[in-house]
Design a protein around this motif. Structure first.
Motif, PDB file in Angstrom:
ATOM      1  N   ALA A  75       0.809  -1.223   0.000  1.00  0.00           N
ATOM      2  CA  ALA A  75       0.000   0.000   0.000  1.00  0.00           C
ATOM      3  C   ALA A  75       0.838   1.268   0.000  1.00  0.00           C
ATOM      4  CB  ALA A  75      -0.977   0.000   1.187  1.00  0.00           C
ATOM      5  N   TYR A  76       2.069   1.179  -0.467  1.00  0.00           N
ATOM      6  CA  TYR A  76       3.014   2.299  -0.458  1.00  0.00           C
ATOM      7  C   TYR A  76       3.392   2.725   0.963  1.00  0.00           C
ATOM      8  CZ  TYR A  76       2.448   3.140  -5.498  1.00  0.00           C
ATOM      9  OH  TYR A  76       2.451   3.025  -6.872  1.00  0.00           O
ATOM     10  N   GLN A  77       3.005   1.918   1.970  1.00  0.00           N
ATOM     11  CA  GLN A  77       3.278   2.292   3.363  1.00  0.00           C
ATOM     12  C   GLN A  77       4.157   1.281   4.088  1.00  0.00           C
ATOM     13  OE1 GLN A  77       1.615   5.288   3.764  1.00  0.00           O
ATOM     14  NE2 GLN A  77       0.705   4.785   1.774  1.00  0.00           N
ATOM     15  N   LEU A  78       4.204   0.040   3.601  1.00  0.00           N
ATOM     16  CA  LEU A  78       4.847  -1.055   4.320  1.00  0.00           C
ATOM     17  C   LEU A  78       5.673  -1.917   3.377  1.00  0.00           C
ATOM     18  CD1 LEU A  78       1.724  -2.319   6.310  1.00  0.00           C
ATOM     19  CD2 LEU A  78       3.637  -1.060   7.293  1.00  0.00           C
ATOM     20  N   GLY A  79       6.513  -2.753   3.970  1.00  0.00           N
ATOM     21  CA  GLY A  79       7.192  -3.788   3.200  1.00  0.00           C
ATOM     22  C   GLY A  79       8.671  -3.560   3.029  1.00  0.00           C
ATOM     23  N   VAL A 132      -2.520   7.418  -7.603  1.00  0.00           N
ATOM     24  CA  VAL A 132      -2.078   8.813  -7.685  1.00  0.00           C
ATOM     25  C   VAL A 132      -2.889   9.635  -6.687  1.00  0.00           C
ATOM     26  CG1 VAL A 132      -1.848  10.854  -9.165  1.00  0.00           C
ATOM     27  CG2 VAL A 132      -1.482   8.570 -10.132  1.00  0.00           C
ATOM     28  N   GLN A 133      -2.205  10.441  -5.871  1.00  0.00           N
ATOM     29  CA  GLN A 133      -2.901  11.302  -4.919  1.00  0.00           C
ATOM     30  C   GLN A 133      -3.787  12.297  -5.670  1.00  0.00           C
ATOM     31  OE1 GLN A 133      -0.695  12.914  -1.484  1.00  0.00           O
ATOM     32  NE2 GLN A 133       1.104  11.804  -2.229  1.00  0.00           N
ATOM     33  N   VAL A 136      -4.921   5.607   0.147  1.00  0.00           N
ATOM     34  CA  VAL A 136      -3.886   5.289   1.133  1.00  0.00           C
ATOM     35  C   VAL A 136      -3.127   6.542   1.555  1.00  0.00           C
ATOM     36  CG1 VAL A 136      -3.599   2.900   0.400  1.00  0.00           C
ATOM     37  CG2 VAL A 136      -2.244   4.673  -0.699  1.00  0.00           C
ATOM     38  N   VAL A 137      -3.642   7.714   1.224  1.00  0.00           N
ATOM     39  CA  VAL A 137      -3.084   9.030   1.545  1.00  0.00           C
ATOM     40  C   VAL A 137      -1.763   9.263   0.835  1.00  0.00           C
ATOM     41  CG1 VAL A 137      -2.388  10.668   3.344  1.00  0.00           C
ATOM     42  CG2 VAL A 137      -4.304   9.101   3.755  1.00  0.00           C
ATOM     43  N   PHE A 138      -0.727   8.497   1.212  1.00  0.00           N
ATOM     44  CA  PHE A 138       0.580   8.716   0.599  1.00  0.00           C
ATOM     45  C   PHE A 138       0.822   7.709  -0.516  1.00  0.00           C
ATOM     46  CE2 PHE A 138       1.317  10.574   4.888  1.00  0.00           C
ATOM     47  CZ  PHE A 138       1.450  11.880   4.457  1.00  0.00           C
ATOM     48  N   SER A 139       0.614   8.158  -1.732  1.00  0.00           N
ATOM     49  CA  SER A 139       0.907   7.401  -2.935  1.00  0.00           C
ATOM     50  C   SER A 139       1.588   8.368  -3.899  1.00  0.00           C
ATOM     51  CB  SER A 139      -0.387   6.829  -3.517  1.00  0.00           C
ATOM     52  OG  SER A 139      -1.331   7.847  -3.771  1.00  0.00           O
ATOM     53  N   PRO A 140       1.995   7.939  -5.082  1.00  0.00           N
ATOM     54  CA  PRO A 140       2.649   8.867  -6.013  1.00  0.00           C
ATOM     55  C   PRO A 140       1.765  10.071  -6.342  1.00  0.00           C
ATOM     56  CG  PRO A 140       3.036   6.617  -6.680  1.00  0.00           C
ATOM     57  CD  PRO A 140       2.046   6.548  -5.559  1.00  0.00           C
TER      58      PRO A 140
END
Length: 546
Positions: A130-134, A243-244, A294-298
């Motif tokens: 989700a662009y947040q973890l991993g 995309v945000q 997810v709020v914070f994405s590209p």
């Protein structure tokens, strides 16, 4: 723990042992690196090679810097899993002892088959979360590497606000984590031949947010010439989370959550984030949004005179045709929406009370009346005249399959075909093993989010899997391995059914299950239903403006 399970396809890393008598020394631009054979043999693994340097302090949101150099052999081992800063799940002490979280986290892992052959095809994996973890070793592909003579590369990139906060200022231009991904691909171009790989035969592959990433990389001017084939697994560049929609609004909302109030002053806002403790950036929950964001994405970047990863929205770029038309192996799992079943108890009543709260973020309406009218139409399409409840949870699964992953893929494929790409091999993965749990309130099993990725990647001791599961994994590795080598998943004269490229109307696609079956239009009426809604109500994301 639930939210963590919902956003990461898999979080099982291998910390390999090493044998000092069985190593491989490779000279790369930075200096010599030494990798080792893991206990299972058949390949060499090089862990934790710095491919770039993540700036720190008040430079932490800037693009990556060149990597370090050395003269003595770099021991490319993994005593701990190096991870970029991120919100941590409730792991036990043993798991935490295996983790090394640090700001300067930009490392690559290279998997090289034990062969004297050179000029091998290369696959670069972008992890999901989700662009947040991993991290780069969330999942590994050692079996694919050993059995198909392919070199694999995985890596870390900056996540969450650290990698994707986007103010359009000099200090926080945006897309730092995506620029990390481009830096990795540039590193591959410079160094992979030393490992025996062919820099002119690079496939980029990702799952979930990683699929969104590789699909965006395909459109980025920064990445031209750095890849030759693309495999997005359960994600697309037109997915609503990719995309945000309004990155400045997102930054302001997060700042307010962190008790900063001067949010309309862009200089003050930038200064706040530049000096905020990095741990605080993960104290805001971004995982439970009803609108699937997810709020914070590209983000689409504001032009400040620097290299930009994304200068326009994917829909506009796809329509322009100004991007490389490369072979693609593109698809989803059949029941991606199982990913959201964990929220069913919390959301079912809310969906009946105000269904429009669950619309994707990239839809807009003239007023609340229009929004409610469309919500009624969508709810009727999926649930008929019944309330969302236990009896129609499979419709709940279909809804989230479509709004999060399925329709984005359908939309992007249609735009690509219209732009002239005749090398897209489209699929839906449907296999669910008998060991899988039934979907809540049903006696049905289904292929959940990124199930196709799990089929290709390593899965512990695979001799313990069912015979049917072992068979589908072998088939998937055949298809993926053939595509990585040739740009087509099924060659002429194969034992598998012929798999032509997708054409107009998103047909045909391959249904991947115990039996492979070529089928008609991808998602059928579900795709055309959303075509109509997006043609009228699409909210075009914007760059930060100030």
């Amino acid at each position: 723990m639930l939210w963590h399970m919902l956003v990461v396809c898999s979080f099982a890393a291998i910390v390999s042992g090493r044998s000092t008598s069985d190593s491989l020394l490779v000279n790369i631009e930075q200096g010599p690196v030494k990798g080792y054979k893991p206990s299972q043999g058949g390949l060499y693994v090089f862990y934790n090679i710095p491919y770039a340097t993540a700036p720190t302090g008040t430079e932490r949101f800037r693009p990556p810097l060149p990597p370090p150099t050395w003269t003595e052999p770099f021991e490319a081992v993994q005593s701990k899993i190096v991870m970029c800063p991120q919100g941590m799940p409730n792991w036990n002490a043993n798991q935490e002892n295996r983790i090394q979280m640090q700001e300067d986290c930009l490392i690559a892992n290279v998997y090289v088959p034990d062969t004297d052959e050179k000029n091998l095809p290369v696959i670069v994996y972008v992890h999901g979360g989700a662009y947040q973890l991993g991290h780069g070793t969330d999942m590994e592909a050692t079996t694919l590497v050993k059995t198909r003579n392919i070199i694999a590369v995985s890596f870390n990139y900056r996540l969450g606000a650290h990698g994707l906060l986007c103010l359009g200022t000099k200090g926080i231009p945006g897309n730092a984590g995506m620029k990390d991904q481009v830096a990795l691909l540039r590193w591959v171009q410079s160094n992979i031949a030393q490992f025996g790989g062919n820099p002119n035969d690079v496939t980029i592959d990702g799952w979930s947010a990683g699929a969104s990433s590789v699909d965006l990389i395909m459109l980025s001017k920064m990445a031209r010439g750095l890849f030759h084939k693309v495999i997005p697994e359960s994600g697309s560049n037109t997915a609503s989370f990719s995309v945000q929609v309004d990155p400045l609004a997102n930054a302001r909302n997060v700042a307010k959550e962190l008790r900063f109030n001067d949010i309309d002053n862009i200089d003050a806002l930038e200064n706040f984030f530049l000096n905020a403790p990095i741990d605080s950036l993960w104290s805001v929950n971004v995982f439970t949004s009803k609108n699937s964001s997810v709020v914070f994405s590209p983000c689409i970047e504001r032009d400040i005179g620097e290299e930009m990863f994304l200068d326009d929205h994917p829909v506009n770029i796809l329509k322009s045709g100004d991007y490389p038309k490369v072979p693609m192996l593109y698809g989803i799992s059949e029941m991606e929406g199982i990913f959201r079943v964990g929220f069913f108890g919390l959301w079912r009543n809310a969906m009946n009370e105000k269904f429009s709260d669950f619309f994707p973020e990239d839809l807009e309406f003239e007023d609340e009346n229009e929004r409610n009218e469309v919500a009624s139409k969508v709810k009727q399409f999926y649930f008929g005249n019944e309330p969302v409840g236990e009896n129609n949870i499979l419709s709940y699964v279909d809804y989230f399959t479509d709004v999060m992953f399925g329709y984005g893929t359908a939309r992007a494929v249609q735009l690509q075909v219209e732009a002239g790409n005749n090398q897209i091999y489209l699929y839906i993965y449907g296999f669910a093993d008998e060991s899988e749990d039934y979907i809540l309130h049903t006696n049905v099993r289904g292929a959940t989010h990124c199930a196709q990725t799990n089929a290709v990647m390593d899965q512990g001791d695979e001799s313990k899997l069912s015979a049917e599961n072992q068979k589908i994994k072998a088939v998937m590795r055949d298809l993926w391995g053939t595509f990585i080598k040739t740009g087509k998943p099924v060659p002429e004269g194969s034992e598998y059914p012929a798999w032509p490229a997708v054409g107009v109307n998103r047909a045909p696609y391959m249904y991947l299950n115990s039996k492979l079956e070529l089928r008609g239009s991808f998602l059928g009426s579900r795709a055309t239903f959303w075509d109509d809604i997006y043609s009228k109500h699409f909210r075009m994301p914007v760059p930060p403006t100030h």
